[in-house]
Scaffold this motif. Structure first.
Motif, PDB file in Angstrom:
ATOM      1  N   ALA A   1       0.832  -1.202   0.000  1.00  0.00           N
ATOM      2  CA  ALA A   1       0.000   0.000   0.000  1.00  0.00           C
ATOM      3  C   ALA A   1       0.870   1.257   0.000  1.00  0.00           C
ATOM      4  N   CYS A   2       1.538   1.486   1.093  1.00  0.00           N
ATOM      5  CA  CYS A   2       2.300   2.723   1.276  1.00  0.00           C
ATOM      6  C   CYS A   2       3.731   2.498   1.720  1.00  0.00           C
ATOM      7  N   GLY A   3       4.010   1.336   2.320  1.00  0.00           N
ATOM      8  CA  GLY A   3       5.266   1.238   3.040  1.00  0.00           C
ATOM      9  C   GLY A   3       5.246   2.273   4.153  1.00  0.00           C
ATOM     10  N   PRO A   4       6.397   2.793   4.554  1.00  0.00           N
ATOM     11  CA  PRO A   4       6.427   3.771   5.649  1.00  0.00           C
ATOM     12  C   PRO A   4       6.395   5.227   5.189  1.00  0.00           C
ATOM     13  N   PHE A   5       5.840   5.493   3.985  1.00  0.00           N
ATOM     14  CA  PHE A   5       5.990   6.823   3.402  1.00  0.00           C
ATOM     15  C   PHE A   5       4.678   7.542   3.086  1.00  0.00           C
ATOM     16  N   CYS A   6       3.543   7.130   3.626  1.00  0.00           N
ATOM     17  CA  CYS A   6       2.281   7.805   3.309  1.00  0.00           C
ATOM     18  C   CYS A   6       1.910   8.903   4.288  1.00  0.00           C
ATOM     19  N   GLY A   7       2.695   9.040   5.353  1.00  0.00           N
ATOM     20  CA  GLY A   7       2.552  10.209   6.204  1.00  0.00           C
ATOM     21  C   GLY A   7       3.519  11.283   5.734  1.00  0.00           C
ATOM     22  N   PHE A   8       3.900  12.148   6.657  1.00  0.00           N
ATOM     23  CA  PHE A   8       4.872  13.199   6.362  1.00  0.00           C
ATOM     24  C   PHE A   8       6.254  12.727   6.843  1.00  0.00           C
ATOM     25  N   GLU A   9       7.265  12.887   5.983  1.00  0.00           N
ATOM     26  CA  GLU A   9       8.632  12.593   6.382  1.00  0.00           C
ATOM     27  C   GLU A   9       9.193  13.856   7.039  1.00  0.00           C
ATOM     28  N   THR A  10       9.076  13.902   8.348  1.00  0.00           N
ATOM     29  CA  THR A  10       9.435  15.112   9.092  1.00  0.00           C
ATOM     30  C   THR A  10      10.927  15.126   9.399  1.00  0.00           C
ATOM     31  N   ILE A  11      11.413  16.284   9.857  1.00  0.00           N
ATOM     32  CA  ILE A  11      12.822  16.421  10.246  1.00  0.00           C
ATOM     33  C   ILE A  11      13.148  15.344  11.298  1.00  0.00           C
ATOM     34  N   PRO A  12      14.243  14.584  11.174  1.00  0.00           N
ATOM     35  CA  PRO A  12      15.424  14.847  10.337  1.00  0.00           C
ATOM     36  C   PRO A  12      15.389  14.214   8.951  1.00  0.00           C
ATOM     37  N   ALA A  13      14.262  13.651   8.508  1.00  0.00           N
ATOM     38  CA  ALA A  13      14.185  13.102   7.152  1.00  0.00           C
ATOM     39  C   ALA A  13      14.462  14.220   6.143  1.00  0.00           C
ATOM     40  N   PRO A  14      15.092  13.917   5.016  1.00  0.00           N
ATOM     41  CA  PRO A  14      15.482  14.975   4.067  1.00  0.00           C
ATOM     42  C   PRO A  14      14.305  15.725   3.451  1.00  0.00           C
ATOM     43  N   ASP A  15      13.105  15.122   3.444  1.00  0.00           N
ATOM     44  CA  ASP A  15      11.933  15.811   2.887  1.00  0.00           C
ATOM     45  C   ASP A  15      11.554  17.033   3.711  1.00  0.00           C
ATOM     46  N   MET A  16      11.729  16.944   5.036  1.00  0.00           N
ATOM     47  CA  MET A  16      11.425  18.047   5.960  1.00  0.00           C
ATOM     48  C   MET A  16       9.978  18.525   5.839  1.00  0.00           C
ATOM     49  N   ASP A  17       9.032  17.572   5.700  1.00  0.00           N
ATOM     50  CA  ASP A  17       7.608  17.923   5.664  1.00  0.00           C
ATOM     51  C   ASP A  17       7.179  18.477   7.025  1.00  0.00           C
ATOM     52  N   THR A  18       6.217  19.382   7.007  1.00  0.00           N
ATOM     53  CA  THR A  18       5.703  19.947   8.257  1.00  0.00           C
ATOM     54  C   THR A  18       4.188  20.116   8.180  1.00  0.00           C
ATOM     55  N   ALA A  19       3.554  20.095   9.357  1.00  0.00           N
ATOM     56  CA  ALA A  19       2.127  20.414   9.500  1.00  0.00           C
ATOM     57  C   ALA A  19       1.969  21.227  10.768  1.00  0.00           C
ATOM     58  N   SER A  20       1.126  22.247  10.710  1.00  0.00           N
ATOM     59  CA  SER A  20       0.890  23.094  11.877  1.00  0.00           C
ATOM     60  C   SER A  20      -0.462  23.758  11.733  1.00  0.00           C
ATOM     61  N   PHE A  21      -0.901  24.417  12.795  1.00  0.00           N
ATOM     62  CA  PHE A  21      -2.152  25.168  12.686  1.00  0.00           C
ATOM     63  C   PHE A  21      -2.182  26.309  13.670  1.00  0.00           C
ATOM     64  N   ILE A  22      -2.947  27.331  13.295  1.00  0.00           N
ATOM     65  CA  ILE A  22      -3.228  28.474  14.163  1.00  0.00           C
ATOM     66  C   ILE A  22      -4.712  28.766  14.034  1.00  0.00           C
ATOM     67  N   GLY A  23      -5.436  28.686  15.121  1.00  0.00           N
ATOM     68  CA  GLY A  23      -6.870  28.953  15.074  1.00  0.00           C
ATOM     69  C   GLY A  23      -7.580  27.986  14.149  1.00  0.00           C
ATOM     70  N   ASN A  24      -8.235  28.518  13.137  1.00  0.00           N
ATOM     71  CA  ASN A  24      -9.018  27.671  12.233  1.00  0.00           C
ATOM     72  C   ASN A  24      -8.320  27.391  10.905  1.00  0.00           C
ATOM     73  N   THR A  25      -7.009  27.624  10.842  1.00  0.00           N
ATOM     74  CA  THR A  25      -6.257  27.382   9.612  1.00  0.00           C
ATOM     75  C   THR A  25      -5.131  26.387   9.845  1.00  0.00           C
ATOM     76  N   ALA A  26      -5.045  25.379   8.971  1.00  0.00           N
ATOM     77  CA  ALA A  26      -3.962  24.393   8.996  1.00  0.00           C
ATOM     78  C   ALA A  26      -2.999  24.682   7.850  1.00  0.00           C
ATOM     79  N   PHE A  27      -1.698  24.514   8.119  1.00  0.00           N
ATOM     80  CA  PHE A  27      -0.651  24.818   7.148  1.00  0.00           C
ATOM     81  C   PHE A  27       0.203  23.574   6.904  1.00  0.00           C
ATOM     82  N   PHE A  28       0.593  23.359   5.641  1.00  0.00           N
ATOM     83  CA  PHE A  28       1.374  22.179   5.294  1.00  0.00           C
ATOM     84  C   PHE A  28       2.530  22.561   4.366  1.00  0.00           C
ATOM     85  N   HIS A  29       3.668  21.920   4.600  1.00  0.00           N
ATOM     86  CA  HIS A  29       4.810  22.004   3.677  1.00  0.00           C
ATOM     87  C   HIS A  29       5.174  20.578   3.314  1.00  0.00           C
TER      88      HIS A  29
END
Length: 221
Positions: free
Chosen positions: A143-171
């Motif tokens: 299906a996905c192996g271990p890569f269907c979420g976000f590869e966050t730091i220290p992974a080289p992709d450096m994906d991020t997720a965050s939110f403030i109030g009613n807005t979510a932000f993704f890199h």
């Protein structure tokens, strides 16, 4: 994990996405797996609504914190996915009509190493919030192996997720399989209607009482 879906009080507005940046809202697909967007001819950066107006009977653990039992919530699924050699690097966001309470998004620790199953325990534990008629298949090498979420730091992709109030932000630095997230928001409170026979004074009192109640939102910093 047990749940109790509860109908909210009479509403004049429904939970919804207010706006997006770089994401296309779609109807929930029949299947969510590693390359469902690319293989299904769907937009490469998308979001869709899952279960709405759910009253949590137990605490819900997310990657950004735990949402308390007794919270009335809505759920949405985020996905970015293409099948190509050169990955796409993008910043996206989505704004809802209720505060964001938590996001489930992480891959297992060290996905480029040798992680062990289960890869996505928080996704699996929250699949009761999945859209009706949608099959979610993330676990397993096929299906996905271990890569269907976000590869966050220290992974080289450096994906991020965050939110403030009613807005979510993704890199995301994404290609195949896709990067996925589940966003949990507070279900907006019902808007009070006018009191029959009370006229304008009654309507003003009802609105004042509603305003005094606070928004009940919780935020993650």
């Amino acid at each position: 994990m047990g749940i109790c879906a509860a109908a909210a009080a009479t509403r004049t507005a429904s939970a919804d996405i207010i706006s997006t940046v770089g994401l296309t809202p779609i109807t929930a697909p029949s299947l969510v797996t590693g390359d469902f967007a690319a293989n299904g001819g769907l937009p490469s950066q998308l979001i869709f609504a899952e279960q709405q107006n759910v009253l949590l009977a137990s605490p819900l653990v997310t990657d950004t914190g735990t949402i308390a039992a007794g919270t009335l919530i809505n759920s949405y699924f985020f996905a970015v996915n293409v099948i190509q050699a050169i990955p796409v690097i993008v910043d996206t966001s989505v704004t809802f009509d209720g505060d964001v309470l938590g996001i489930i998004y992480k891959d297992p620790a060290d996905p480029y190493g040798n992680p062990s199953l289960p890869f996505y325990p928080l996704f699996t534990a929250s699949n009761f919030l999945g859209a009706s008629g949608t099959t979610y298949t993330l676990e397993g090498a096929s299906a996905c192996g271990p890569f269907c979420g976000f590869e966050t730091i220290p992974a080289p992709d450096m994906d991020t997720a965050s939110f403030i109030g009613n807005t979510a932000f993704f890199h995301n630095n994404y290609s195949t399989p896709g990067d996925f997230a589940r966003i949990i928001t507070a279900d907006p409170r019902p808007v009070p209607g006018p009191i029959v026979g009370a006229g304008l004074p009654g309507l003003i009192l009802a609105a004042a009482a509603f305003s005094a109640g606070g928004d009940g939102g919780r935020r993650f910093a």
